[in-house]
Design a protein around this motif. Sequence first.
Motif, PDB file in Angstrom:
ATOM      1  N   THR A  26      -0.519   4.417   5.280  1.00 27.55           N
ATOM      2  CA  THR A  26       0.393   3.476   6.177  1.00 27.55           C
ATOM      3  C   THR A  26       1.265   2.571   5.895  1.00 27.55           C
ATOM      4  O   THR A  26       0.740   1.978   4.294  1.00 27.55           O
ATOM      5  CB  THR A  26      -1.353   2.757   7.095  1.00 27.55           C
ATOM      6  N   ILE A  27       2.732   2.520   6.291  1.00 26.31           N
ATOM      7  CA  ILE A  27       3.260   2.007   5.969  1.00 26.31           C
ATOM      8  C   ILE A  27       3.488   0.530   7.377  1.00 26.31           C
ATOM      9  O   ILE A  27       2.931   0.874   8.122  1.00 26.31           O
ATOM     10  CB  ILE A  27       4.811   2.709   5.732  1.00 26.31           C
ATOM     11  N   ARG A  28       4.007  -0.192   6.242  1.00 29.44           N
ATOM     12  CA  ARG A  28       4.001  -1.501   7.567  1.00 29.44           C
ATOM     13  C   ARG A  28       5.445  -2.514   7.275  1.00 29.44           C
ATOM     14  O   ARG A  28       5.311  -2.892   5.879  1.00 29.44           O
ATOM     15  CB  ARG A  28       2.610  -1.949   7.680  1.00 29.44           C
ATOM     16  N   GLY A  29       6.558  -2.958   8.124  1.00 30.29           N
ATOM     17  CA  GLY A  29       7.310  -3.287   7.386  1.00 30.29           C
ATOM     18  C   GLY A  29       8.072  -3.969   8.620  1.00 30.29           C
ATOM     19  O   GLY A  29       8.361  -2.948   9.817  1.00 30.29           O
ATOM     20  N   ASP A  30       9.461  -5.212   8.164  1.00 30.70           N
ATOM     21  CA  ASP A  30      10.129  -5.166   8.869  1.00 30.70           C
ATOM     22  C   ASP A  30      11.131  -3.778   9.331  1.00 30.70           C
ATOM     23  O   ASP A  30      11.390  -3.009   8.539  1.00 30.70           O
ATOM     24  CB  ASP A  30      11.265  -5.883   8.460  1.00 30.70           C
ATOM     25  N   GLY A  31      11.100  -3.807  10.961  1.00 33.18           N
ATOM     26  CA  GLY A  31      11.839  -2.964  11.364  1.00 33.18           C
ATOM     27  C   GLY A  31      11.239  -1.231  11.440  1.00 33.18           C
ATOM     28  O   GLY A  31      11.938  -0.549  12.129  1.00 33.18           O
ATOM     29  N   ILE A  32       9.852  -1.376  10.508  1.00 33.20           N
ATOM     30  CA  ILE A  32       9.984   0.350  10.796  1.00 33.20           C
ATOM     31  C   ILE A  32       8.257   0.243  11.542  1.00 33.20           C
ATOM     32  O   ILE A  32       7.372   1.203  11.639  1.00 33.20           O
ATOM     33  CB  ILE A  32       9.165   0.428   9.293  1.00 33.20           C
ATOM     34  N   GLY A  33       7.998  -1.288  11.886  1.00 35.54           N
ATOM     35  CA  GLY A  33       6.453  -1.082  12.580  1.00 35.54           C
ATOM     36  C   GLY A  33       4.978  -0.203  11.700  1.00 35.54           C
ATOM     37  O   GLY A  33       5.143  -0.579  10.421  1.00 35.54           O
ATOM     38  N   LYS A  54      10.617   6.090   0.267  1.00 33.14           N
ATOM     39  CA  LYS A  54      12.008   5.946   0.276  1.00 33.14           C
ATOM     40  C   LYS A  54      12.868   5.369   1.418  1.00 33.14           C
ATOM     41  O   LYS A  54      13.422   4.347   1.470  1.00 33.14           O
ATOM     42  CB  LYS A  54      11.812   7.178  -1.370  1.00 33.14           C
ATOM     43  N   SER A  55      12.437   6.835   2.162  1.00 34.73           N
ATOM     44  CA  SER A  55      13.306   6.406   3.625  1.00 34.73           C
ATOM     45  C   SER A  55      13.382   5.549   4.116  1.00 34.73           C
ATOM     46  O   SER A  55      13.790   5.088   5.084  1.00 34.73           O
ATOM     47  CB  SER A  55      12.782   8.088   3.526  1.00 34.73           C
ATOM     48  N   LYS A  56      12.044   5.549   4.136  1.00 33.56           N
ATOM     49  CA  LYS A  56      11.137   3.979   4.889  1.00 33.56           C
ATOM     50  C   LYS A  56      11.430   2.729   3.978  1.00 33.56           C
ATOM     51  O   LYS A  56      11.535   1.446   4.277  1.00 33.56           O
ATOM     52  CB  LYS A  56       9.773   4.077   4.594  1.00 33.56           C
ATOM     53  N   GLU A  57      12.631   2.614   2.847  1.00 38.29           N
ATOM     54  CA  GLU A  57      12.896   1.877   2.126  1.00 38.29           C
ATOM     55  C   GLU A  57      11.308   0.889   1.961  1.00 38.29           C
ATOM     56  O   GLU A  57      11.384  -0.276   1.443  1.00 38.29           O
ATOM     57  CB  GLU A  57      13.344   0.535   2.746  1.00 38.29           C
ATOM     58  N   VAL A  58      10.300   1.471   1.040  1.00 37.95           N
ATOM     59  CA  VAL A  58       8.945   0.697   1.246  1.00 37.95           C
ATOM     60  C   VAL A  58       9.304   0.198  -0.574  1.00 37.95           C
ATOM     61  O   VAL A  58       9.553   1.223  -1.472  1.00 37.95           O
ATOM     62  CB  VAL A  58       7.720   2.019   1.058  1.00 37.95           C
ATOM     63  N   THR A  59       8.554  -0.563  -0.998  1.00 41.38           N
ATOM     64  CA  THR A  59       8.955  -0.579  -1.947  1.00 41.38           C
ATOM     65  C   THR A  59       7.940  -1.750  -2.678  1.00 41.38           C
ATOM     66  O   THR A  59       7.659  -1.393  -3.852  1.00 41.38           O
ATOM     67  CB  THR A  59       9.329  -2.048  -2.040  1.00 41.38           C
ATOM     68  N   HIS A  60       6.380  -1.612  -2.029  1.00 43.36           N
ATOM     69  CA  HIS A  60       5.291  -1.858  -2.973  1.00 43.36           C
ATOM     70  C   HIS A  60       3.757  -1.838  -1.896  1.00 43.36           C
ATOM     71  O   HIS A  60       4.190  -1.014  -0.560  1.00 43.36           O
ATOM     72  CB  HIS A  60       4.599  -3.209  -2.336  1.00 43.36           C
ATOM     73  N   GLY A  61       3.287  -0.729  -3.114  1.00 45.80           N
ATOM     74  CA  GLY A  61       1.881  -0.136  -1.977  1.00 45.80           C
ATOM     75  C   GLY A  61       0.564  -0.035  -3.054  1.00 45.80           C
ATOM     76  O   GLY A  61       0.329  -1.171  -4.036  1.00 45.80           O
ATOM     77  N   ALA A  62      -0.458  -0.712  -2.296  1.00 44.57           N
ATOM     78  CA  ALA A  62      -1.645  -0.804  -2.937  1.00 44.57           C
ATOM     79  C   ALA A  62      -2.831  -0.021  -3.386  1.00 44.57           C
ATOM     80  O   ALA A  62      -2.796   0.566  -1.084  1.00 44.57           O
ATOM     81  CB  ALA A  62      -2.926  -2.140  -2.170  1.00 44.57           C
ATOM     82  N   MET A  63      -3.613   0.843  -3.965  1.00 36.30           N
ATOM     83  CA  MET A  63      -3.597   2.082  -3.788  1.00 36.30           C
ATOM     84  C   MET A  63      -5.525   1.898  -3.894  1.00 36.30           C
ATOM     85  O   MET A  63      -5.313   1.285  -5.077  1.00 36.30           O
ATOM     86  CB  MET A  63      -3.822   3.147  -4.924  1.00 36.30           C
ATOM     87  N   GLU A  64      -6.256   3.235  -3.252  1.00 32.84           N
ATOM     88  CA  GLU A  64      -7.599   2.478  -3.379  1.00 32.84           C
ATOM     89  C   GLU A  64      -8.389   3.705  -4.096  1.00 32.84           C
ATOM     90  O   GLU A  64      -7.989   4.853  -2.813  1.00 32.84           O
ATOM     91  CB  GLU A  64      -8.317   1.835  -2.110  1.00 32.84           C
ATOM     92  N   SER A  65      -8.925   4.528  -4.485  1.00 33.28           N
ATOM     93  CA  SER A  65      -9.501   5.767  -4.751  1.00 33.28           C
ATOM     94  C   SER A  65     -10.999   5.466  -5.436  1.00 33.28           C
ATOM     95  O   SER A  65     -11.100   4.272  -5.648  1.00 33.28           O
ATOM     96  CB  SER A  65      -8.778   6.672  -5.400  1.00 33.28           C
ATOM     97  N   THR A  66     -12.079   5.953  -5.386  1.00 35.12           N
ATOM     98  CA  THR A  66     -12.885   6.627  -6.494  1.00 35.12           C
ATOM     99  C   THR A  66     -12.542   7.709  -6.972  1.00 35.12           C
ATOM    100  O   THR A  66     -11.592   8.611  -7.005  1.00 35.12           O
ATOM    101  CB  THR A  66     -14.441   6.633  -5.126  1.00 35.12           C
ATOM    102  N   GLY A  67     -13.390   7.801  -8.337  1.00 35.75           N
ATOM    103  CA  GLY A  67     -13.146   8.339  -9.208  1.00 35.75           C
ATOM    104  C   GLY A  67     -11.471   8.444  -9.721  1.00 35.75           C
ATOM    105  O   GLY A  67     -10.894   7.568 -10.071  1.00 35.75           O
ATOM    106  N   VAL A  68     -11.252  10.101 -10.232  1.00 34.99           N
ATOM    107  CA  VAL A  68     -10.153  10.258 -11.194  1.00 34.99           C
ATOM    108  C   VAL A  68      -9.175  10.528  -9.992  1.00 34.99           C
ATOM    109  O   VAL A  68      -8.042  10.726 -10.704  1.00 34.99           O
ATOM    110  CB  VAL A  68     -10.145  10.463 -12.427  1.00 34.99           C
ATOM    111  N   TYR A  69      -9.444  10.736  -8.888  1.00 34.46           N
ATOM    112  CA  TYR A  69      -7.543  11.334  -8.474  1.00 34.46           C
ATOM    113  C   TYR A  69      -6.961  10.414  -8.242  1.00 34.46           C
ATOM    114  O   TYR A  69      -6.295  10.881  -7.840  1.00 34.46           O
ATOM    115  CB  TYR A  69      -8.816  11.218  -7.145  1.00 34.46           C
ATOM    116  N   TRP A  70      -6.845   9.410  -8.185  1.00 35.03           N
ATOM    117  CA  TRP A  70      -6.137   8.198  -7.894  1.00 35.03           C
ATOM    118  C   TRP A  70      -4.575   8.186  -9.060  1.00 35.03           C
ATOM    119  O   TRP A  70      -3.555   8.209  -9.046  1.00 35.03           O
ATOM    120  CB  TRP A  70      -6.075   7.250  -8.324  1.00 35.03           C
ATOM    121  N   LYS A  71      -4.464   9.530 -10.169  1.00 33.18           N
ATOM    122  CA  LYS A  71      -4.111   8.879 -11.161  1.00 33.18           C
ATOM    123  C   LYS A  71      -3.093  10.109 -11.363  1.00 33.18           C
ATOM    124  O   LYS A  71      -1.817   8.982 -11.594  1.00 33.18           O
ATOM    125  CB  LYS A  71      -4.719  10.104 -12.429  1.00 33.18           C
TER     126      LYS A  71
END
Length: 90
Positions: A26-33, A54-71
Amino acid sequence: MESNNFELIIKRGCGIDVHEKKVVVTIRGDGIGVETRTFLTFTEDLGELLSWLKSKEVTHGAMESTGVYWKPVYNILSESLNLILVNARH
């Protein structure tokens, strides 16, 4: 009900929920809703996710995962985004 207003620090960010076979973002921010998309976890699909962010100019993210799937997700996205890995229990 009283409302609190906070100073906006990150202009465009995302929340990333990583599962074994899919990633929900889920993205959120100025001009993108607010927009939510689901991607598979194959390298090609994660590349599409990165292109979308990148097309939405997203610069930061918080990622949640269980196990090793995040790698693999972290390895692909961290080259272009400022990512933090969070524990859902916290």
